[in-house]
Design a protein around this motif. Sequence first.
Motif, short mmCIF file in Angstrom:
data_model
loop_
_atom_site.label_atom_id
_atom_site.label_comp_id
_atom_site.label_asym_id
_atom_site.label_seq_id
_atom_site.Cartn_x
_atom_site.Cartn_y
_atom_site.Cartn_z
N UNK A 1 35.59 29.57 34.36
CA UNK A 1 34.42 30.40 34.10
C UNK A 1 34.20 31.31 35.29
N UNK A 2 34.07 32.61 35.03
CA UNK A 2 33.81 33.57 36.10
C UNK A 2 32.34 33.56 36.50
N UNK A 3 32.07 33.77 37.78
CA UNK A 3 30.69 33.68 38.25
C UNK A 3 29.82 34.83 37.75
N UNK A 4 30.44 35.94 37.30
CA UNK A 4 29.67 37.08 36.79
C UNK A 4 29.64 37.14 35.27
N UNK A 5 30.10 36.09 34.62
CA UNK A 5 30.15 36.08 33.15
C UNK A 5 28.74 36.02 32.58
N UNK A 6 28.38 37.07 31.83
CA UNK A 6 27.06 37.11 31.16
C UNK A 6 27.19 36.91 29.66
N UNK B 1 34.07 38.60 35.38
CA UNK B 1 33.21 38.68 34.21
C UNK B 1 33.92 37.97 33.05
N UNK B 2 33.47 38.21 31.83
CA UNK B 2 34.00 37.54 30.65
C UNK B 2 35.32 38.19 30.24
N UNK B 3 36.41 37.58 30.65
CA UNK B 3 37.71 38.12 30.33
C UNK B 3 38.80 37.22 30.86
N UNK B 4 40.05 37.56 30.55
CA UNK B 4 41.20 36.78 30.97
C UNK B 4 41.71 37.36 32.30
N UNK B 5 41.64 36.60 33.39
CA UNK B 5 42.07 37.12 34.69
C UNK B 5 43.60 37.20 34.80
N UNK C 1 37.84 43.13 38.12
CA UNK C 1 37.57 41.72 37.83
C UNK C 1 36.11 41.45 37.46
N UNK C 2 35.19 42.12 38.12
CA UNK C 2 33.76 41.81 37.94
C UNK C 2 33.11 42.59 36.81
N UNK C 3 33.90 43.39 36.06
CA UNK C 3 33.32 44.21 35.00
C UNK C 3 33.62 43.60 33.63
N UNK D 1 42.23 40.54 38.37
CA UNK D 1 41.54 39.76 39.40
C UNK D 1 42.48 39.37 40.55
N UNK D 2 43.67 39.97 40.55
CA UNK D 2 44.67 39.65 41.58
C UNK D 2 44.94 38.14 41.59
#
Length: 391
Positions: A114-119, A149-153, A161-163, A173-174
């Motif tokens: 889970x990404x920390x910016x996932x809304x 954010x909400x996506x596959x890194x 990464x954060x969008x 997300x490197x």
Amino acid sequence: MSTIFLDTAILLLVVSLATARMPDTHITVSGISSGGAMATQLHIGFSKDINGCGILAGPPFYCGGSGMTTTLCMTGPAALISVTVLEQKIKYYRLLDKIDDPVNLKGDPVYVFSGIYDKVAYPGVVKLNEQLYSRLGATVKTNFNMPAHHGFPTENFGAACSTLNMANYINNCNFNLAYDMLNHLSGGNLTKPVNSKTPLVGQMLMFDQNAFMNFPLSLAVEENAKLSMSEWIKNSMYLYTPEDWDWPTSGLFNLTMPKSSKSLKTKTITTRSALSGFDDEGFIYFPSACANGEKCSIHVALHGCQQGKSVVGDVFATKAGYLEVAELNNIIMIFPQVVKSLMLPTNPMGCWDWWGYSSIYYATQDAPQMSGVKNMIDTVRMIKKVFAAIN
């Protein structure tokens, strides 16, 4: 290739399928968002055969059918979701013989991201997967600190990464999450791709999902069967070449496979089931070793909402990073597909069923999507086992 040899091998395999399971194939599943929810349903539902699960930004098992709204299961608050209730549902379904015994989950590798910016999928809700699986005795690895954010890194494809990348829900997300996850699910000794140009010299194909969900075992037992196994394969799959594919395509198991140059969104083999939500076709990748009949594991990767091929084409299948890991480590990749629908079943965003739009028993072995994907897995097991036996 000898048709007599092939059909004899199939007959022997059918007999073995009728009397025992096939434990020699390592099978794992993963998915993002609704695909993550379906992945955990498949793992818990078919724990005798499925050996591990990756859940990326998805809610825990049966959250959407536990009396809570889908909104609560995506955005929280997590404190209102009882892991105990979810665990009790697993025990209840086992009592009804609707899922395999959850004791099979003990020691299974599970990966939760889970990404920390996932809304979109609130991290607190996604983290409940760790609690539930820990209670079931699984070996859980978590990835909760990425600024995503909400996506596959991925390591090198997608938006920042954060969008929130609504074009395809893949983020640069490197970080090679496909490798990190598959490595955990496979025991920790996989070869890591060193760059994005890992030669994909296996075979990328599209397959008729209806055919793979309804494999005709009569092929092997009818004396005057009209189709041999090789003919069935050529009628049910065709070579698919992505636009930026840099590697040649040839055959599969020394077969001359058909090709298609038609648009991905217009090519149709069969009519999808109106009740299950499946698209006509899915993607499958056979690494070079697997295409030649060598022993390989199987991984099923499930797209998220608005991420199926009818929306983003082949982007999820080809850009998330799965294929490079698969080629280097002999993992057959299956990418099943569902489509959006504004009529029954109501599924306007093309999500996997994690709340009951296809069946009130959507999280059990008998549910249309659950049984459909499992049948696809079993068909691939059948194909690879037959060709391994005659090579």
